[in-house]
Scaffold this active site. Sequence first.
Site, PDB file in Angstrom:
ATOM      1  N   ASN A  38       0.833  -1.163   0.061  1.00 43.79           N
ATOM      2  CA  ASN A  38       0.146   0.076  -0.126  1.00 43.79           C
ATOM      3  C   ASN A  38       1.041   1.196   0.068  1.00 43.79           C
ATOM      4  OD1 ASN A  38      -1.894   1.941   0.533  1.00 43.79           O
ATOM      5  ND2 ASN A  38      -2.383   1.397   2.519  1.00 43.79           N
ATOM      6  N   LYS A  75       0.236   4.461  -0.169  1.00 42.25           N
ATOM      7  CA  LYS A  75      -0.470   5.315   0.169  1.00 42.25           C
ATOM      8  C   LYS A  75      -0.239   6.820  -0.710  1.00 42.25           C
ATOM      9  CE  LYS A  75      -0.208   3.392   4.748  1.00 42.25           C
ATOM     10  NZ  LYS A  75      -0.121   3.585   6.081  1.00 42.25           N
ATOM     11  N   HIS A 125      -9.783   1.416   4.853  1.00 38.92           N
ATOM     12  CA  HIS A 125      -8.407   1.537   5.337  1.00 38.92           C
ATOM     13  C   HIS A 125      -8.849   2.443   6.684  1.00 38.92           C
ATOM     14  CE1 HIS A 125      -4.496   2.615   6.412  1.00 38.92           C
ATOM     15  NE2 HIS A 125      -4.036   1.293   5.884  1.00 38.92           N
ATOM     16  N   GLU A 174      -7.034   4.713   7.583  1.00 38.15           N
ATOM     17  CA  GLU A 174      -6.696   6.247   7.370  1.00 38.15           C
ATOM     18  C   GLU A 174      -7.851   6.740   6.628  1.00 38.15           C
ATOM     19  OE1 GLU A 174      -2.780   5.498   5.756  1.00 38.15           O
ATOM     20  OE2 GLU A 174      -2.144   5.095   7.481  1.00 38.15           O
ATOM     21  N   GLU A 231      -5.697  -4.690  10.648  1.00 38.09           N
ATOM     22  CA  GLU A 231      -4.532  -3.917  10.899  1.00 38.09           C
ATOM     23  C   GLU A 231      -4.843  -3.006  12.178  1.00 38.09           C
ATOM     24  OE1 GLU A 231      -2.382  -2.570   7.091  1.00 38.09           O
ATOM     25  OE2 GLU A 231      -4.260  -1.500   7.042  1.00 38.09           O
ATOM     26  N   GLY A 288       2.424   2.414  10.779  1.00 36.11           N
ATOM     27  CA  GLY A 288       3.207   3.359  10.830  1.00 36.11           C
ATOM     28  C   GLY A 288       3.846   3.957  12.023  1.00 36.11           C
ATOM     29  N   SER A 344       3.396  -2.064  10.317  1.00 34.59           N
ATOM     30  CA  SER A 344       4.833  -1.957  10.803  1.00 34.59           C
ATOM     31  C   SER A 344       5.427  -3.439  10.209  1.00 34.59           C
ATOM     32  CB  SER A 344       5.113  -1.721  12.086  1.00 34.59           C
ATOM     33  OG  SER A 344       4.733  -0.428  12.319  1.00 34.59           O
TER      34      SER A 344
HETATM   35  P1  PGA Z   1       2.798   0.514   7.760  1.00 38.29           P
HETATM   36  O1  PGA Z   1       1.174   0.705   7.175  1.00 38.29           O
HETATM   37  O2  PGA Z   1       3.172  -1.023   7.126  1.00 38.29           O
HETATM   38  O3  PGA Z   1       3.508   1.639   7.322  1.00 38.29           O
HETATM   39  O4  PGA Z   1       2.487   0.249   9.038  1.00 38.29           O
HETATM   40  C1  PGA Z   1       0.385  -0.477   6.914  1.00 38.29           C
HETATM   41  C2  PGA Z   1      -0.899   0.053   6.231  1.00 38.29           C
HETATM   42  O5  PGA Z   1      -1.252   0.982   6.607  1.00 38.29           O
HETATM   43  O6  PGA Z   1      -1.282  -0.529   5.280  1.00 38.29           O
END
Ligand code: PGA
Length: 249
Positions: A9, A11, A95, A97, A167, A173, A212
């Site tokens: 992803n 983003k 997601h 976010e 998640e 993140g 992460s």
């Molecule tokens: P990350 O993000 O690996 O940077 O923690 C995962 C995601 O949001 O899909």
Amino acid sequence: MRKALIAGNWKMNNETEKAVSLVNDLKTELKNVEDREVVVCPPFTVLKEVKKVICNSNIFLGGQNMYWEKTGAYTGEISPLMLKDAGCDYVIIGHSERRIYFGETNEFVNKKVKAAFAYNLIPIVCVGETLTQREKGDAFKVVEKQLREGLDGLKIEDFRKLVIAYEPIWAIGTGKTATPLQAEEVHKFIRELLENMFVGKSEEIRILYGGSIKPENISVLMACKNIDGGLVGGASLSADNFIKIVKFI
Ligand code: PGA
């Protein structure tokens, strides 16, 4: 037997040059990978350019979001038809976010999941709790509500193709990965819940972990019985790291 799936992803990262260079590296280095599926989810603006690079490869394309209508006066939105047109086979839905910054509800997620199937896109449906919810002991309750409402009324033939991504928001993140024990506990719960919702079909569903993921922790996570792959954010922006993650064993 569920085929492992690793999805990147990206983003809101990577303009054309960086995007093309990244997928070129992935295409070369991952060309012999057969026992796992690889998906990249770039921003909308580079979908077609990325597709040109991966069209004759084993890498699939996914969108990061979409609206549920086919066409119309919805300024700023992208439809499932447009994702198909750009060469997508997958789409990330719900997601955290999107839920946090753009007010997506389980009802939106439900409409989007149904629209994705209607246009032959496989939705990667994201669920997960915040740190406060986990500390209050509400993680299972939150995930159950997201799944019951987000997947309400799905046809059984669609359900079988579904991909879920667990998640935990506190792990996204932050560099703070869920331990394999913490992740497996929720993945097992999700599978049992899906079994209950869609009698007898949950063994076919791939449940990814996200939060992460790094080359250093992918193997222990993938060793868990109910973890079938990963949704990778930050680490998918580096060809080197993403390649290592895909080749986790
Ligand atoms: P990350 O993000 O690996 O940077 O923690 C995962 C995601 O949001 O899909």
